[in-house]
Structure formats: structure tokens, C-alpha cells
Design a protein around this motif. Structure first.
Motif, short mmCIF file in Angstrom:
data_model
loop_
_atom_site.label_atom_id
_atom_site.label_comp_id
_atom_site.label_asym_id
_atom_site.label_seq_id
_atom_site.Cartn_x
_atom_site.Cartn_y
_atom_site.Cartn_z
N LEU A 245 0.79 -1.23 0.00
CA LEU A 245 0.00 0.00 0.00
C LEU A 245 0.83 1.28 0.00
N GLY A 246 2.02 1.22 -0.61
CA GLY A 246 2.91 2.38 -0.59
C GLY A 246 2.32 3.64 -1.17
N THR A 247 1.79 3.56 -2.39
CA THR A 247 1.15 4.73 -3.00
C THR A 247 -0.14 5.09 -2.29
N SER A 248 -0.89 4.08 -1.91
CA SER A 248 -2.22 4.28 -1.33
C SER A 248 -2.19 5.10 -0.05
N ILE A 249 -1.20 4.88 0.80
CA ILE A 249 -1.16 5.59 2.08
C ILE A 249 -0.59 7.00 1.95
N ALA A 250 0.10 7.29 0.84
CA ALA A 250 0.66 8.63 0.65
C ALA A 250 -0.37 9.60 0.08
N ARG A 251 -1.27 9.10 -0.76
CA ARG A 251 -2.20 10.00 -1.46
C ARG A 251 -3.12 10.81 -0.52
N PRO A 252 -3.69 10.22 0.51
CA PRO A 252 -4.55 11.04 1.37
C PRO A 252 -3.81 12.16 2.08
N LEU A 253 -2.56 11.95 2.44
CA LEU A 253 -1.76 13.00 3.06
C LEU A 253 -1.50 14.13 2.06
N ILE A 254 -1.10 13.77 0.84
CA ILE A 254 -0.83 14.77 -0.19
C ILE A 254 -2.09 15.59 -0.47
#
Length: 433
Positions: A90-99
Motif C-alpha cells: 500500500l505504498g502509493t495508497s497511504i501517501a495519497r490522502p496526506l498529499i
């Protein structure tokens, strides 16, 4: 002259957002504010402010969000045990909401009326960005060029041509066209020859880790110390989360740990093939899993495994800011109160295996686990336990025999007699011949 509306673009400096920035100005006349979040891309952010300005950005934000990324997004996901379809960490998945969250905050501070992203209409990121926008500020207009009828660049090749026509600097070419997303936790690779699942990933594809054929012939060991489910020590020394992941990426990458090649089920209904590198993340996920084996009771372990599946779906589907995800965090945090201790792992030829673990909260008792019968465990108690535990199965078996067992038995005996008679007849016929 009417004042131009402001729009905040999630800007990575990659191919898509490099062409989208001038397109927003040319097509809709927006005053574009470029926003780049540092979640561990490293050298990819070098010169990004200058690039955005040359491409037409009125203003550019570049912010270091690595600490927040690790503490508020990576650690909760790690503690939950969430892995999408058994492979994707889930590397990309967990970064998107923060961005996207920070993008909304900048839009509010700048008085912008809209936000934009460069995700395509086929992928998962469009959902992750837009659900976050909707959850945190529904008043903002969402501009998604890949879904806009005025956007004519329907392929990466077309985007490259557009960039060349306007002298926009890009790293991609028609020969080097992988779509990549990198952060502190991982890097993903999609597109080009990977679109055919029959093609093996080439050795030069890997960025964070060595191909297995080029890994050392000698293993390395690492020790991870946890406090209530959070990694806090590396090889006995206290360390912050960002530095820990960076160091584990280095050592794990050296040994080719954390490479995953999978065809995953996207939320939009498409199967896609991706290759992921998550060296440090794989080490931490394995260490956490092993420590939970030692410190969680059976019922909590099994129920938490069910929660992990749902948590992974929520994160993958862009529902980070949902009430359910927040409620699941409360459950997970309760389970982590005793997940404290140290795990030793062996890294060798792409594998990350257990080499030892210990915890002051361990539920493992060598006396109970031993094959030697001692005073702490009366084996005769097991007889009554098994009788009661198996009572429903016993009752079911009795009922089956009463209702069908005897009839079946008579049929079986009749069938056996007929077969014997046929064999005798066959023998007599053979002798006559």
C-alpha cells in the motif's frame, strides 16, 4: 479585467503533471499554484521549484511531509497488518490522502476555488485524491484533466510530444516510459513491457533494490525494537521513523528484499500489472507480524486478521478519511498495547526470515509448549475438553447414522454380493472357453 481563479495542482514534476500545468493555463486560464509534497522521493524533487516556474506556475510549494507520512499514515497501516491482495504493502495508497489533505489546506489558505491532480481515469489514484477532496472541503471544484473532454493527450506518447513542443523538461522518453511512483515506503513500476504479464521484469527496472542475481552471498541480520506496535529501535539504538525506514531500505535493498510482481484488481474494475519495491517496509511488516505471534492471544489474532483485510480495502480504495477507518484504528490501537519487544531477522537472497524474537509481554511459555508433561498442565483435562468440544460433531454423526447410515450399509452389502456373483460367473465362463 476579471481576476483569474486560482487552482492548486498536486505537482510531482513527472510527465503527467508537467504537461497538465501549462494545459490548465492554456485551456481554462487558471492561475496555477504548484504543490509538491516531499514524502521521500529523494532526488526526484531536485530543481522542482524552478521547473514549475518555467512551466508556468504562479507560485510553488515544496513541503517536507516525511515525518507526518510515517507517524500518521505508515505506522497506523503497519499496526493494522493491512496488505492488499496478500502482496501489495500500500505504498502509493497511504501517501495519497496526506498529499491531498495538504493540497486542500493550501487551497484554503490561497483562496483557490479548485484543486487538480494528474491521475488517469483508469487508475486508483483519481479515487484517492477526489475522495479526500470531497471529505475535507466539498466546496472545492475538482479538475481531473485525464477525464476532461478538452484534454487530448490520451497516451504517454502524446504527452511526451506535447512537452517537446513547449520545451518542457521531462525525464521520460518513448523508449524509457515506465510510470513510477516513489516515496519513503516504496516505489512502483507500471507500463511499457510490464503491461504483458508474460514479460519478466528486467534487471535494470529496479531502483531501490538489487536484482536477486546481484545480491550478496552472505546474509545480514537486523533487530527491530517495538513499543506498542511502533518500531522505535534499530539494532538496539533508538531511532526516528524516517531514518529507520531509510536505513532499512538500504540494507533490505542490498539483499533484494521486498520485490513484488503482481496483477492486482483495481477499484475501477481493471486488472493491472505492477512491480513494487518495498525493502524497508517488508522488513518492518515481517517483524511486526512475528512479534504479534508472540504477544497476541488466539481470538484477538484471528479477528485482527479479518480487520486487516477490510483496512487494506479502505486504504486501497481511498477511504482514509472515512469514519470506519478511524473506528478500526481504535480497535487496532487496543490490540497493540502488548506488542512490545524485539525481533531479529535474517536478510538473504530476497528473503526476510525470522531469526529470533523476545518480549516482556510474551504469551509463549516454554514449560507449556514443551513435550514434557509437567505439573502446570494436566493432560487428563484434555479428555473432557475434547468430548465437549466435539459434542456437536458427535451428535451430528449419530443422527446421520440413524437416518441414512443403516440403509447405506444394506445397499453396500447388496452391491458387494452382486459384484462377487459377477466375478464367479466370469471365472466359470473363462474356464469353459
Amino acid at each position: 479585467m476579471a481576476k483569474k481563479e486560482k487552482i492548486v495542482l498536486a505537482y510531482s514534476g513527472g510527465l503527467d503533471t508537467s504537461v497538465i500545468l501549462p494545459w490548465l493555463k492554456e485551456t481554462y486560464g487558471y492561475e496555477v499554484i504548484a504543490y509538491a509534497a516531499d514524502v521521500g522521493q529523494g532526488a526526484e524533487l531536485k530543481g522542482i521549484k524552478q521547473k514549475a516556474r518555467k512551466t508556468g506556475a504562479k507560485k510553488t510549494y515544496v513541503e517536507d511531509l516525511r515525518k507526518e507520512f510515517v507517524e500518521d499514515y505508515v505506522w497506523p497501516t503497519l499496526k493494522s497488518g493491512a496488505i492488499y491482495e496478500n502482496e501489495y504493502l500500500l505504498g502509493t495508497s497511504i501517501a495519497r490522502p496526506l498529499i491531498a489533505k495538504r493540497q486542500v489546506e493550501i487551497a484554503q489558505a490561497e483562496g483557490a476555488t479548485a484543486v487538480a491532480h494528474g491521475a488517469t481515469g483508469k487508475g486508483n489514484d483519481q479515487v484517492r485524491f477526489e475522495l479526500t477532496f470531497m471529505a475535507l472541503d466539498p466546496s472545492l471544484k475538482i479538475v481531473a484533466p485525464w477525464k476532461d473532454s478538452n484534454f487530448t493527450m490520451r497516451s504517454r506518447e502524446a504527452a511526451i510530444d506535447y512537452a517537446k513542443e513547449r520545451n518542457i523538461p521531462i525525464d521520460q522518453s518513448k523508449k524509457k516510459i515506465y510510470s513510477r511512483d516513489r516515496n519513503l515506503w516504496h516505489i512502483s513500476h507500471e507500463g511499457a513491457d510490464l503491461e504483458d504479464p508474460w514479460n519478466e521484469p528486467k534487471d535494470d527496472l529496479f531502483v531501490m533494490s538489487n536484482p536477486i542475481s546481484k545480491t550478496p552471498n552472505k546474509a545480514d541480520y537486523v533487530e527491530i525494537g517495538f513499543e506498542q506496535g511502533i518500531p522505535v529501535k534499530l539494532n538496539g539504538r533508538a531511532i526516528n521513523g524516517v531514518t529507520m525506514i531509510e536505513r532499512l531500505n538500504d540494507i533490505g535493498g542490498k539483499h533484494g528484499v521486498g520485490q513484488a510482481d503482481l496483477v492486482e484488481n483495481r477499484l475501477v474494475g481493471i486488472k493491472s500489472r505492477g512491480v513494487y519495491e518495498t525493502p524497508g517496509g517488508t522488513i518492518l511488516v515481517q517483524a511486526h507480524k512475528f512479534l504479534e505471534m508472540l504477544t497476541l492471544d488466539r481470538e484477538t489474532t484471528h479477528y485482527k486478521q479479518q480487520i486487516a483485510l477490510k483496512y487494506a480495502d479502505l486504504v486501497y480504495d481511498g477511504q482514509w478519511f472515512s469514519p470506519l477507518r478511524e473506528a478500526l484504528d481504535a480497535f487496532v490501537d487496543q490490540t497493540q498495547k502488548n506488542v512490545t519487544g524485539t525481533v531479529k531477522l535474517k536478510l538473504f537472497k530476497g528473503r526476510c526470515t525470522l531469526a529470533g524474537m523476545k518480549s516482556p509481554k510474551s504469551l509463549y511459555s516454554s514449560d507449556l509448549a514443551s513435550f514434557t508433561m509437567g505439573a502446570e498442565y494436566d493432560s487428563t483435562d484434555a479428555t473432557g475438553f475434547i468430548k465437549l468440544f466435539g459434542l456437536p460433531m458427535k451428535v451430528s454423526g449419530v443422527v446421520d447414522r440413524q437416518t441414512s447410515g443403516k440403509t447405506s450399509g444394506r445397499r453396500t452389502r447388496k452391491t458387494a454380493k452382486k459384484k462377487t456373483a459377477r466375478r464367479k460367473t466370469t471365472k466359470r465362463t473363462t474356464r469353459k472357453k
